[in-house]
Scaffold this active site. Structure first.
Site, mmCIF file in Angstrom:
data_model
loop_
_atom_site.group_PDB
_atom_site.id
_atom_site.type_symbol
_atom_site.label_atom_id
_atom_site.label_comp_id
_atom_site.label_asym_id
_atom_site.label_seq_id
_atom_site.Cartn_x
_atom_site.Cartn_y
_atom_site.Cartn_z
ATOM 1 N N ALA A 1 14.406 -0.657 -1.865
ATOM 2 C CA ALA A 1 14.080 0.177 -3.017
ATOM 3 C C ALA A 1 13.097 1.256 -2.609
ATOM 4 C CB ALA A 1 13.493 -0.682 -4.132
ATOM 5 N N SER B 1 11.214 -3.937 -1.028
ATOM 6 C CA SER B 1 10.564 -2.664 -1.320
ATOM 7 C C SER B 1 10.435 -1.844 -0.050
ATOM 8 C CB SER B 1 9.166 -2.894 -1.892
ATOM 9 O OG SER B 1 8.277 -3.342 -0.874
ATOM 10 N N ASP B 2 10.341 -0.521 -0.202
ATOM 11 C CA ASP B 2 9.843 0.287 0.902
ATOM 12 C C ASP B 2 8.381 -0.092 1.101
ATOM 13 O OD1 ASP B 2 9.625 2.144 2.924
ATOM 14 O OD2 ASP B 2 10.657 3.719 1.818
ATOM 15 N N TRP B 3 7.851 0.248 2.260
ATOM 16 C CA TRP B 3 6.516 -0.230 2.641
ATOM 17 C C TRP B 3 5.444 0.384 1.727
ATOM 18 C CZ3 TRP B 3 10.079 -2.624 4.626
ATOM 19 C CH2 TRP B 3 9.949 -3.553 5.650
ATOM 20 N N ALA C 1 5.440 0.371 -1.459
ATOM 21 C CA ALA C 1 6.011 1.036 -2.638
ATOM 22 C C ALA C 1 5.808 0.253 -3.932
ATOM 23 C CB ALA C 1 7.511 1.273 -2.429
#
Length: 789
Positions: free
Chosen positions: A181, A214-216, A218
């Protein structure tokens, strides 16, 4: 054994920057992740092990070859297995909405069908080896400006027909095991909290059983993200879940069944990658090394095959052996082989075009070009060497608050990450960076990273402080502050820089640090004079121009498609002096070419990876045909695309062009005619098309005979586009087939159109329906239509 609530929630946040925690009670072993669009970097963001550097995504996609995409996935899986990595964070399948997008070099194309089909093949290649792929970034994440806060506003039909389609194809045809995401909001809701997209569409309508991470950094919330379909927060061990999510369940904000679903998806991933059971998987040995002959052949062939001949007057290409070549340009001697940001890896080497061409031709003169950067980069090309080993790079000593050494490391990239993926007993409080200067005279030396600095070179010393401006992870890691000063150095001088790291704020004791250095720039007039002299004395001038990691990088978008510096002036000057001029464009995305009609040939080379120079040379000489086709439309001027601005207004970035992005908008007259159309590419042959026929009705097929009228064997890509009768529906790629044909011979080609291109989303009924009638165009790119059915 059943886990209690706290133990289950603990599994749903990463244990470290790139690992997930084991849980012995249920036979769950550690799961290791790595960034991976252009190489499997491993567990360290910077300074990790040496790994293979692949051609960038747009260059690979330009082959229009699912078999090649499968091979890339398989090779990346081998690179992962050699490091005991379970999940590779790729492919990136966001679309090329605006050519200003800074991160487009990681993504395949502006077309959802092409992107989806290539992604599916890549995923199959990787997951057939037991390594998980990760589709990213879900969703409407086509630009970098204010990426952590921007609200992408996309209507439902466009979201489904265009931006979700590559994800749908990769799920339906390859069952990608994970997705990521994005940072941005979509229609007012964070991508990590997107109930509509994550739960209703992906997990509901598509029946997706995989894991959404999740993206890091995020993830912003506990209950909203958990209820919104996010399964895993990265990185760890901190983050917004943990105790807060446990409390949310106890308070009734999140049902425990939601947690169970997240955990089950995590366990399914673990089972798929061999991290669940009594014993962890065994990883194979004896895989090819990054600099092995096997990798050299693979990466050279993959890069050269995707390169695209945009112009070739009077058969200027391929070059004949025995030709006297003047090779000119900064990109010729410092070829850009990868983009900036999380796609960067530590390769064994990066071959320049000068390396490649001089290895194959006897008579090549090499002339440096004009400056191409405004922001200095860590020293490269051996300008700084390690005082201990003498190897290109620098020596970095990391110290704690008491001055005790935590690590002494060699950094071949002249930079290193601190505090992001270290595993020291203490905390890095300061660092000493040293490099030996390899060239005397006027030089520019400097440092990279936030902190209080003492810089010494020869008899000179400077003190200063570099501060972050508060733009978060993207700044601290991807674009930290820097300073460069002019010195008069003697060859062999040691550049020493001591830095006290910031001790407060979100990125205390963390960030990217390095030493900068290069010979002081010369005047543009002198450089152009040298280029003209070299060009006038050769049979052909090969000018290499392009972009750098300033323009093609994570966290920053472009502001123009113009080449940086005085590169246009360099091409003009050379073209006026040379007998023949060939321009090689070392860039992943469209650039303006005001000189295109005054040169004989243009070869688009992308960011070609560690074998880049060898691949360019093979393409120029025809040892490997550059049979690529463009994956993005090249506009004629800044502002000349259907979607242009990437700058949010009041936090909103409206996708007002709807489904008319790229070639779709140009063809509909919503943007000026481009210089080069999507699908364009000449290769090294000419072609006749004949006897085109249509078969089938529900999912039509096109049959056509193609004849190679050239003098060389060549690969042709037969493209079929659907042009609907309904003006509200854009033209779209419906299918393609590639074929290799010897000179003078013909082949009967069948193109199967994809059923998903024959549907439209009815926003009233909330259902798919059949598209209206129309025509099928058989083309060599939309600028060269050969038949209409």
């Amino acid at each position: 054994m059943t886990l209690d609530l706290a133990a289950k929630v603990a599994l749903l946040t990463g244990a470290t920057m790139f690992t997930l925690a084991p849980q012995e009670q249920i036979g769950l072993h550690e799961i290791r992740l790595s960034d991976g669009p252009t190489g499997v970097r491993g567990l360290k963001f910077s300074g990790g092990r040496v790994v293979a550097l692949f051609p960038n995504a747009t260059l690979l996609a330009s082959a229009w070859d699912a078999d090649a995409a499968y091979e890339v996935g398989r090779i990346l899986a081998e690179e992962a297995l050699s490091q005991e990595i379970h999940v590779v964070l790729g492919p990136t399948i966001n679309l090329h909405r605006s050519p200003l997008g800074g991160r487009l070099f990681e993504a395949y194309s502006e077309d959802p069908l092409l992107t989806g089909k290539l992604a599916a093949a890549y995923v199959r290649g990787m997951q057939d080896q037991g390594v998980a792929a990760c589709l990213k970034h879900l969703i409407a994440n086509e630009s970098e400006t204010d990426r952590n806060t921007v609200n992408s506003v996309v209507d439902e039909a466009t979201l489904r027909e265009v931006y979700l389609l590559p994800f749908e194809i990769a799920v339906e045809e390859a069952d990608a095991w994970t997705m990521m995401a994005a940072y941005n909001d979509v229609n007012g809701a964070a991508a990590t909290e997107q109930h509509h997209v994550n739960n209703e569409i992906v997990k509901g309508e598509w029946g997706y059983h995989g894991l959404i991470m999740s993206d890091w950094f995020a993830t912003r919330t506990a209950a909203a993200a958990a209820n919104g379909g996010l399964d895993l927060v990265m990185p760890g061990p901190g983050g917004p879940w943990g105790d807060a999510l446990v409390e949310a369940v106890k308070n009734g904000e999140v049902d425990e069944s939601v947690i169970d679903d997240h955990v089950n998806r995590l366990l399914l991933l673990a089972d798929r990658v061999g991290a669940l059971g009594e014993e962890p998987r065994e990883f194979p040995g004896g895989l090819p090394a990054p600099d092995s002959d096997v990798r050299k052949e693979q990466l050279t062939r993959l890069a050269a095959s995707g390169m695209t001949v945009l112009r070739n007057e009077n058969a200027a290409l391929p070059l004949a052996r025995g030709t006297r070549v003047a090779l000119i340009g900064r990109h010729a001697v410092q070829t850009i082989d990868m983009g900036g940001g999380s796609a960067q890896v530590n390769p064994p080497y990066q071959a320049s075009v000068a390396d490649g061409l001089t290895a194959l031709l006897d008579d090549v003169t090499v002339t440096d070009g004009v400056e191409v950067r405004t922001r200095p980069v860590p020293a490269r090309g051996g300008f700084l060497t390690d005082p201990v080993t003498g190897k290109p790079g620098i020596r970095v000593q990391l110290l704690d608050a008491d001055g005790t050494e935590l690590e002494d490391r060699f950094c071949p990239q002249s930079s290193t990450m601190v505090g992001m993926d270290d595993d020291f007993a203490g905390v890095v409080a300061s660092a000493v960076l040293r490099g030996r200067v390899s060239a005397g005279g006027p030089v520019e030396l400097g440092v990279l990273g936030a902190g209080r600095w003492l810089v010494e070179a020869g008899e000179e010393s400077l003190r200063y402080r570099l501060d972050l401006t508060g733009n978060g992870f993207g700044e601290a890691v991807l674009a930290p502050p820097l300073r460069v000063d002019r010195f008069v150095a003697a060859e062999g001088d040691i550049l020493t820089a001591r830095v006290e790291l910031p001790s407060d704020g979100t990125f205390a004791n963390k960030g990217l640090f390095g030493l900068l250095g290069h010979v002081a720039p010369r005047s543009t007039v002198d450089v152009l004079d040298d280029a003209v002299r070299a060009a006038s004395g050769a049979d052909v001038a090969v000018v290499v121009v392009g972009l750098t990691e300033e323009q093609e990088t994570e966290s920053v978008d472009k502001t123009t498609l113009a080449l940086p510096g005085a590169q246009d002036a360099l091409v003009e000057a050379v073209a006026g002096a040379a007998r023949r001029t060939v321009v090689v464009v070392n860039a992943a995305t469209p650039v303006l070419m005001p000189w295109r009609d005054r040169v004989d040939a243009v070869l688009w080379a992308g960011l070609p990876g560690q074998e880049g120079g060898h691949a360019v040379a093979a393409a120029l000489l025809g040892d490997i045909e550059p049979a690529g086709r463009l994956v993005s439309t090249f506009p004629a001027a800044d502002g000349g695309s259907p979607a242009w601005s990437v700058t949010p207004v009041d936090g909103r970035l409206p996708y007002d062009e709807g489904p008319f992005i790229g070639y779709r908008g140009h063809y509909a007259g919503r943007a000026p005619e481009p210089v080069f159309w999507f699908g364009h590419g000449l290769g090294y042959a000419s072609w006749d098309y004949s006897d085109a026929r249509l078969t089938g009705s529900d999912q039509p097929e096109v049959m056509v005979t193609v004849t190679n009228t050239g003098t060389r064997a060549s690969r042709e890509v037969v493209q079929v586009y659907l042009r609907p009768d309904d003006a509200a529906q854009p033209i779209r790629l419906a299918g393609w087939t590639a074929v290799k044909v010897k000179p003078g011979e013909s082949a009967r080609v069948t193109v199967h159109t994809d059923s998903r291109m024959w549907r439209v989303w009815n926003t009233t009924s909330g259902e798919w329906e059949r598209a209206s009638g129309g025509q099928l165009l058989i083309a060599r790119g939309l600028g060269d239509i050969r038949a209409t059915l």
